[in-house]
Design a protein around this motif. Structure first.
Motif, PDB file in Angstrom:
ATOM      1  N   VAL A 208       0.844  -1.198   0.000  1.00 60.43           N
ATOM      2  CA  VAL A 208       0.000   0.000   0.000  1.00 60.43           C
ATOM      3  C   VAL A 208       0.879   1.247   0.000  1.00 60.43           C
ATOM      4  CG1 VAL A 208      -1.713   1.317   1.317  1.00 60.43           C
ATOM      5  CG2 VAL A 208      -1.835  -1.181   1.245  1.00 60.43           C
ATOM      6  N   ARG A 209       0.448   2.245  -0.760  1.00 57.36           N
ATOM      7  CA  ARG A 209       1.094   3.559  -0.721  1.00 57.36           C
ATOM      8  C   ARG A 209       0.041   4.598  -0.365  1.00 57.36           C
ATOM      9  NH1 ARG A 209       1.835   8.243  -3.605  1.00 57.36           N
ATOM     10  NH2 ARG A 209       3.950   9.133  -3.666  1.00 57.36           N
ATOM     11  N   LEU A 210       0.305   5.341   0.707  1.00 58.10           N
ATOM     12  CA  LEU A 210      -0.572   6.430   1.125  1.00 58.10           C
ATOM     13  C   LEU A 210       0.129   7.761   0.926  1.00 58.10           C
ATOM     14  CD1 LEU A 210      -1.921   5.151   4.585  1.00 58.10           C
ATOM     15  CD2 LEU A 210      -2.905   4.767   2.313  1.00 58.10           C
ATOM     16  N   GLU A 211      -0.615   8.751   0.477  1.00 61.58           N
ATOM     17  CA  GLU A 211      -0.108  10.123   0.465  1.00 61.58           C
ATOM     18  C   GLU A 211      -1.052  10.970   1.305  1.00 61.58           C
ATOM     19  OE1 GLU A 211       1.064  13.832  -2.506  1.00 61.58           O
ATOM     20  OE2 GLU A 211       0.831  11.809  -3.335  1.00 61.58           O
ATOM     21  N   PHE A 212      -0.468  11.762   2.202  1.00 68.70           N
ATOM     22  CA  PHE A 212      -1.243  12.614   3.091  1.00 68.70           C
ATOM     23  C   PHE A 212      -1.323  14.030   2.531  1.00 68.70           C
ATOM     24  CE2 PHE A 212       0.263   9.100   5.589  1.00 68.70           C
ATOM     25  CZ  PHE A 212      -0.760   8.821   6.478  1.00 68.70           C
ATOM     26  N   GLU A 213      -2.281  14.778   3.033  1.00 68.51           N
ATOM     27  CA  GLU A 213      -2.482  16.145   2.555  1.00 68.51           C
ATOM     28  C   GLU A 213      -1.247  17.022   2.771  1.00 68.51           C
ATOM     29  OE1 GLU A 213      -4.783  17.373   0.824  1.00 68.51           O
ATOM     30  OE2 GLU A 213      -6.528  16.063   1.034  1.00 68.51           O
ATOM     31  N   ASN A 214      -0.466  16.743   3.816  1.00 67.72           N
ATOM     32  CA  ASN A 214       0.718  17.561   4.092  1.00 67.72           C
ATOM     33  C   ASN A 214       1.933  17.147   3.277  1.00 67.72           C
ATOM     34  OD1 ASN A 214       1.523  15.197   5.312  1.00 67.72           O
ATOM     35  ND2 ASN A 214       1.925  16.087   7.321  1.00 67.72           N
ATOM     36  N   GLY A 215       1.757  16.169   2.357  1.00 69.14           N
ATOM     37  CA  GLY A 215       2.851  15.729   1.498  1.00 69.14           C
ATOM     38  C   GLY A 215       3.591  14.502   1.997  1.00 69.14           C
ATOM     39  N   CYS A 216       3.327  14.079   3.221  1.00 70.43           N
ATOM     40  CA  CYS A 216       3.957  12.872   3.743  1.00 70.43           C
ATOM     41  C   CYS A 216       3.487  11.657   2.943  1.00 70.43           C
ATOM     42  CB  CYS A 216       3.606  12.703   5.220  1.00 70.43           C
ATOM     43  SG  CYS A 216       4.304  11.209   5.975  1.00 70.43           S
ATOM     44  N   VAL A 217       4.401  10.710   2.729  1.00 71.97           N
ATOM     45  CA  VAL A 217       4.110   9.485   1.993  1.00 71.97           C
ATOM     46  C   VAL A 217       4.443   8.298   2.891  1.00 71.97           C
ATOM     47  CG1 VAL A 217       4.800   8.045   0.039  1.00 71.97           C
ATOM     48  CG2 VAL A 217       4.461  10.501  -0.274  1.00 71.97           C
ATOM     49  N   ALA A 218       3.619   7.251   2.837  1.00 71.63           N
ATOM     50  CA  ALA A 218       3.865   6.055   3.637  1.00 71.63           C
ATOM     51  C   ALA A 218       3.647   4.815   2.781  1.00 71.63           C
ATOM     52  CB  ALA A 218       2.947   6.025   4.858  1.00 71.63           C
ATOM     53  N   ASN A 219       4.612   3.914   2.817  1.00 62.36           N
ATOM     54  CA  ASN A 219       4.516   2.630   2.126  1.00 62.36           C
ATOM     55  C   ASN A 219       4.388   1.517   3.165  1.00 62.36           C
ATOM     56  OD1 ASN A 219       4.799   3.722  -0.451  1.00 62.36           O
ATOM     57  ND2 ASN A 219       7.035   3.575  -0.393  1.00 62.36           N
ATOM     58  N   PHE A 220       3.473   0.591   2.918  1.00 60.69           N
ATOM     59  CA  PHE A 220       3.230  -0.515   3.843  1.00 60.69           C
ATOM     60  C   PHE A 220       3.288  -1.830   3.080  1.00 60.69           C
ATOM     61  CE2 PHE A 220       0.905   3.187   5.240  1.00 60.69           C
ATOM     62  CZ  PHE A 220       1.061   3.241   6.622  1.00 60.69           C
ATOM     63  N   THR A 221       3.962  -2.805   3.643  1.00 59.87           N
ATOM     64  CA  THR A 221       3.932  -4.164   3.116  1.00 59.87           C
ATOM     65  C   THR A 221       3.554  -5.095   4.252  1.00 59.87           C
ATOM     66  OG1 THR A 221       5.631  -3.708   1.450  1.00 59.87           O
ATOM     67  CG2 THR A 221       5.249  -6.014   2.035  1.00 59.87           C
ATOM     68  N   ALA A 222       2.564  -5.930   4.025  1.00 59.55           N
ATOM     69  CA  ALA A 222       2.145  -6.905   5.030  1.00 59.55           C
ATOM     70  C   ALA A 222       1.955  -8.250   4.351  1.00 59.55           C
ATOM     71  CB  ALA A 222       0.864  -6.468   5.720  1.00 59.55           C
ATOM     72  N   SER A 223       2.425  -9.304   5.007  1.00 62.89           N
ATOM     73  CA  SER A 223       2.277 -10.655   4.476  1.00 62.89           C
ATOM     74  C   SER A 223       2.107 -11.634   5.628  1.00 62.89           C
ATOM     75  CB  SER A 223       3.502 -11.048   3.647  1.00 62.89           C
ATOM     76  OG  SER A 223       3.467 -12.434   3.327  1.00 62.89           O
ATOM     77  N   ARG A 224       1.185 -12.572   5.470  1.00 62.29           N
ATOM     78  CA  ARG A 224       1.081 -13.657   6.447  1.00 62.29           C
ATOM     79  C   ARG A 224       1.422 -14.993   5.795  1.00 62.29           C
ATOM     80  NH1 ARG A 224      -5.431 -13.098   7.587  1.00 62.29           N
ATOM     81  NH2 ARG A 224      -6.218 -13.710   5.534  1.00 62.29           N
TER      82      ARG A 224
END
Length: 346
Positions: A208-224
């Motif tokens: 997952v890639r999220l972009e926030f209104e303030n310009g911050c970006v977050a990448n998430f990887t999850a696996s089971r």
């Protein structure tokens, strides 16, 4: 209620999570804290009997039977499968019981809103069970926080038949979603996501890639369905990079500016520390371990919950926080489904 009067608590659900809650409540009671483990509820008679015997606590097959037999309960942990959270919460909230609800708060927003509405109507405390918020490394990271602009989270586990009633986003990734939402003071602007079922009928691996209104970006990887266990969060902010290991409760900070003016001996010591930590910073980067006071996150979470119950204060992870993490997780699942439809995966 006086500080010395024990809070009477019950645990609903005696599976893996429930047994851990039972263990911690019993440990707190045996340590002399003002808490009394009054009952455990599970509709499976064998599971119930085993938990009742192991922890020396009365067992009941229904919440109603527990309430009738134990009298006034002050608090309870809800550790049943996610789809039953709202059903379990309703009679307890109606009886005036404060709740710690394992994550995710509910399986859908309608159930989450039902829990919130009942909590408000009965003036009860509901804490969402995002225990990684209580990880000492996360607590230490908050003291170093200033304008984070990029996050990268990895949460990988080997496959088990546990929690297959929900997908990997609601099962594992939601921990990191909750933490990042609590660290970034800005709404989410864009969600991009891809995920696949592998060994179950639900999504088992997701990115997952999220972009926030303030310009911050977050990448998430999850696996089971991984061959290794990884629980790490890295984030970058002006002149700093921080690496957090949830399992080891370590926090490593690399500072771009602090290395200026170091003499050769200091730089050599820095290189040795970096090698021990498995990092390879370039010249001009200062690496140090941020002090972290070790502790069991679940115990810290339950202690915080009991403190909120006793003092009638807002819990550190509120029901509203739990709903926000759930809403984002469900939006991610919609994005995963849309991506699968576009690419012909479904």
């Amino acid at each position: 209620m006086s500080a010395s009067q024990p809070l009477r608590v019950a645990v609903v659900g005696a599976g893996a999570f429930g047994r851990n809650h039972l263990r911690v409540y019993r440990e707190l009671e045996q340590a002399g804290q003002a808490v009394q483990l009054a009952g455990v509820v599970d509709r499976d008679s064998a599971t119930l009997a085993a938990a009742s015997e192991k922890f020396g606590v009365p067992g009941f097959e229904t919440i109603e039977a527990c309430l009738a037999a134990t009298g006034k309960l002050d608090a309870a942990s809800i550790c049943v499968p996610t789809v039953h959270h709202a059903t379990a919460a309703a009679p307890l909230l109606g009886a005036g019981v404060d709740l710690l609800v394992e994550k995710p708060l509910a399986a859908n927003l309608a159930d989450a809103d039902r829990i919130l509405e009942l909590a408000r109507a009965h003036k009860r405390i509901v804490q969402a069970g995002h225990l990684e918020r209580f990880n000492p490394a996360v607590t230490a990271a908050r003291t170093q926080l200033h304008q984070p602009m990029f996050f990268e989270a990895h949460r990988l586990s080997v496959f088990t038949p546990r929690s297959l009633d929900v997908d990997v986003v609601l099962d594992l990734m939601i921990h990191d979603l909750d933490i990042v939402l609590s660290l970034v003071d800005s709404p989410v602007r864009e969600v991009r996501a891809v995920g696949l079922p592998v060994l179950s009928r639900k999504v088992d691996i997701a990115n997952v890639r999220l972009e926030f209104e303030n310009g911050c970006v977050a990448n998430f990887t999850a696996s089971r369905v991984s061959t290794e266990r990884v629980r790490k969060l890295r984030f970058f902010q002006p002149h700093q990079y921080l690496s957090l290991d949830f399992a080891r409760q370590d926090l490593l900070m690399i500072d771009v500016t602090a290395a200026a003016g170091m003499d050769p001996a200091q730089l050599a010591a820095l290189a040795q520390l970096a090698q021990q930590a498995g990092q390879h910073p370039s010249a001009g980067l200062s690496l140090k371990k941020v002090p972290v006071e070790q502790g069991e996150p679940l115990r810290l979470e339950i202690e915080s919950f009991l403190n909120a119950v006793r003092n009638r204060t807002k819990p550190l992870v509120s029901a509203e926080d739990g709903r926000a993490a759930l809403a984002l997780a469900l939006e991610i699942n919609q994005a995963i489904a849309a991506h699968a439809a576009r690419t012909g995966l479904i």
